[in-house]
Scaffold this active site. Sequence first.
Site, PDB file in Angstrom:
ATOM      1  N   ARG A   1      -3.465  -5.520  -7.685  1.00 17.91           N
ATOM      2  CA  ARG A   1      -2.552  -5.736  -8.809  1.00 17.91           C
ATOM      3  C   ARG A   1      -2.599  -7.167  -9.312  1.00 17.91           C
ATOM      4  O   ARG A   1      -2.882  -8.094  -8.551  1.00 17.91           O
ATOM      5  CB  ARG A   1      -1.106  -5.482  -8.366  1.00 17.91           C
ATOM      6  CG  ARG A   1      -0.857  -4.124  -7.763  1.00 17.91           C
ATOM      7  CD  ARG A   1       0.556  -4.021  -7.226  1.00 17.91           C
ATOM      8  NE  ARG A   1       0.817  -5.026  -6.206  1.00 17.91           N
ATOM      9  CZ  ARG A   1       2.013  -5.406  -5.819  1.00 17.91           C
ATOM     10  NH1 ARG A   1       3.098  -4.883  -6.360  1.00 17.91           N
ATOM     11  NH2 ARG A   1       2.149  -6.324  -4.885  1.00 17.91           N
TER      12      ARG A   1
ATOM     13  N   SER B   1      -5.166 -10.424   1.612  1.00 23.98           N
ATOM     14  CA  SER B   1      -4.692  -9.957   2.923  1.00 23.98           C
ATOM     15  C   SER B   1      -5.837  -9.564   3.852  1.00 23.98           C
ATOM     16  O   SER B   1      -6.011  -8.391   4.205  1.00 23.98           O
ATOM     17  CB  SER B   1      -3.698  -8.812   2.735  1.00 23.98           C
ATOM     18  OG  SER B   1      -2.607  -9.258   1.971  1.00 23.98           O
TER      19      SER B   1
ATOM     20  N   ASP C   1      -0.248 -10.998   2.857  1.00 21.87           N
ATOM     21  CA  ASP C   1       0.978 -10.219   2.647  1.00 21.87           C
ATOM     22  C   ASP C   1       2.088 -10.603   3.629  1.00 21.87           C
ATOM     23  O   ASP C   1       3.271 -10.577   3.289  1.00 21.87           O
ATOM     24  CB  ASP C   1       0.676  -8.712   2.732  1.00 21.87           C
ATOM     25  CG  ASP C   1      -0.110  -8.325   3.982  1.00 21.87           C
ATOM     26  OD1 ASP C   1      -0.494  -9.218   4.777  1.00 21.87           O
ATOM     27  OD2 ASP C   1      -0.347  -7.123   4.177  1.00 21.87           O
TER      28      ASP C   1
HETATM   29 MG    MG Z   1       1.385  -4.054   1.835  1.00 23.48          MG
END
Ligand code: MG
Length: 472
Positions: A95, A157, A211
């Site tokens: 995103r 991440s 994250d």
């Molecule tokens: Mg996540």
Amino acid sequence: MMVPTERALHEAIQVAPLDLPDDVKRQKIENLLAQMRLSGATARKIQKVFLSEMNKGIHQQDSSLQMENTYIPELPDGTEEGLFLALDLGGTNFRVLLLELVHGVIVREDVKKYHIDAHLRVGSGIPLFEYLAECVSDFVISEGLQDVELALGFTFSFPMIQHSLDVGILVTWTKSFNCPDVVGKDCVALLEEALERRGDTRVKVVAVLNDTTGTLLQGATQDPETAIGLILGTGSNACYLERADKVEHWEPERHGEREVIIDIEWGAFGDNGVLDFIKTDFDRQNDANSLLVSSFTFEKYISGKYLGEVVRCILVKLSKDGLLFTRETPESLLIPGNFLTDYISLIEQDTVDGGSTNAKEVLSKFNIIPDEDDLKIIQYVCEVASNRAALLVSICVATLLDHMKREEVTIAVDGSLYKHHPRLQSWMKQYISLLTPARKFKLMPTQDGSGKGAAIVAAIALRLKKRLESAK
Ligand code: MG
Ligand code: ADP
């Protein structure tokens, strides 16, 4: 509160015995599953090993815990203002986000999801980063912000080594990515170069994070006692606020930092063999069936990507031993990955409600029509595997709380496993309290640390930069 005796601890962490009319069958199943059940003494041993690995990691000695410096030396303080971009790579969705902060609170959020084709996820990293830059530019232009200088926080991440707040060297790809030429490279530089080659926006990447760190930061905007970030989703990891003077790996000049966020990278806990004393036959199979064999040991015991597979391995064994299902093991249950962790949540919900509707529905996906015993056994297996996961996470969290020695700690937690499993939260609360009765803590569900946290860290990065410049 009194420290529980070892016996009290041991008793509290046991699941209820399997309830079957046939005593011999029950005994056989319980014997097979005994390796999945941790004793109080084993829980204490894991605590010791985890603490020792943390200390070694922080002192730059060989350890399965990376204890990575994130170079984030402070939490949001309510002064964060302005428009920030965030790029979230490594979760279920890729995103781009635009977030507006006023007095440290997110007041506006525009999000666009982009699809990353399978062919971009493997092979050379150049097309991947060109595509990431294309998405950033598409989004920024659609917002009409192409001429505005925008700071971007990059949530990446994957395990990385940070040299500063805006340098993240990829250690290894995980999940569904594998672009070998990016390993050992700085993901920020790759993104910046791709953005510069396009030259159609004025985006500046000011910070890289994962994250877990984002979750801690996002949690801190809601509760100032937040000092641990915890992920229980596809993967699992945790980070926490450490005293800066304890941290040896610190490359840029220090500027009197008092604290810093340390990313534990606990998914790899035990990759060096220190956790082998709890490894079961089912864990060995789960590992052998995984994409990254012999790594992410701890994650394979607890996270959403693997918990269902542990259960599947147990069910197949019970079925092959003639203890489960009257007919042959169904073909579809023999396929690794076919038993989703989501099913565990459904079946555990039955245990909570006292029925078996969900278990029947799950089994119907495998064309199994269960009898009463089958239902009880499956519920028992899901309980044992989930309970072990809850206990293992609690052991590490309790050890971390003891290590941090803070008055009070709020633990910001994100991830679908934590959110949807009907018993995980209450087990964790109970077990952490038992393991470290003197510590005050709170488990706080936190939303979208990987998006919102990136904007917050970008704001913190700008604040640090301004402070440094005005000090010159
Ligand atoms: Mg996540
Ligand atoms: P990510 O970790 O990719 O950012 P999530 O936090 O949403 O995303 O985690 C997704 C993972 O959570 C899935 O891969 C699955 O293993 C697990 N999961 C999803 N739904 C459930 C559920 N209802 N119960 C237990 N685990 C779930």
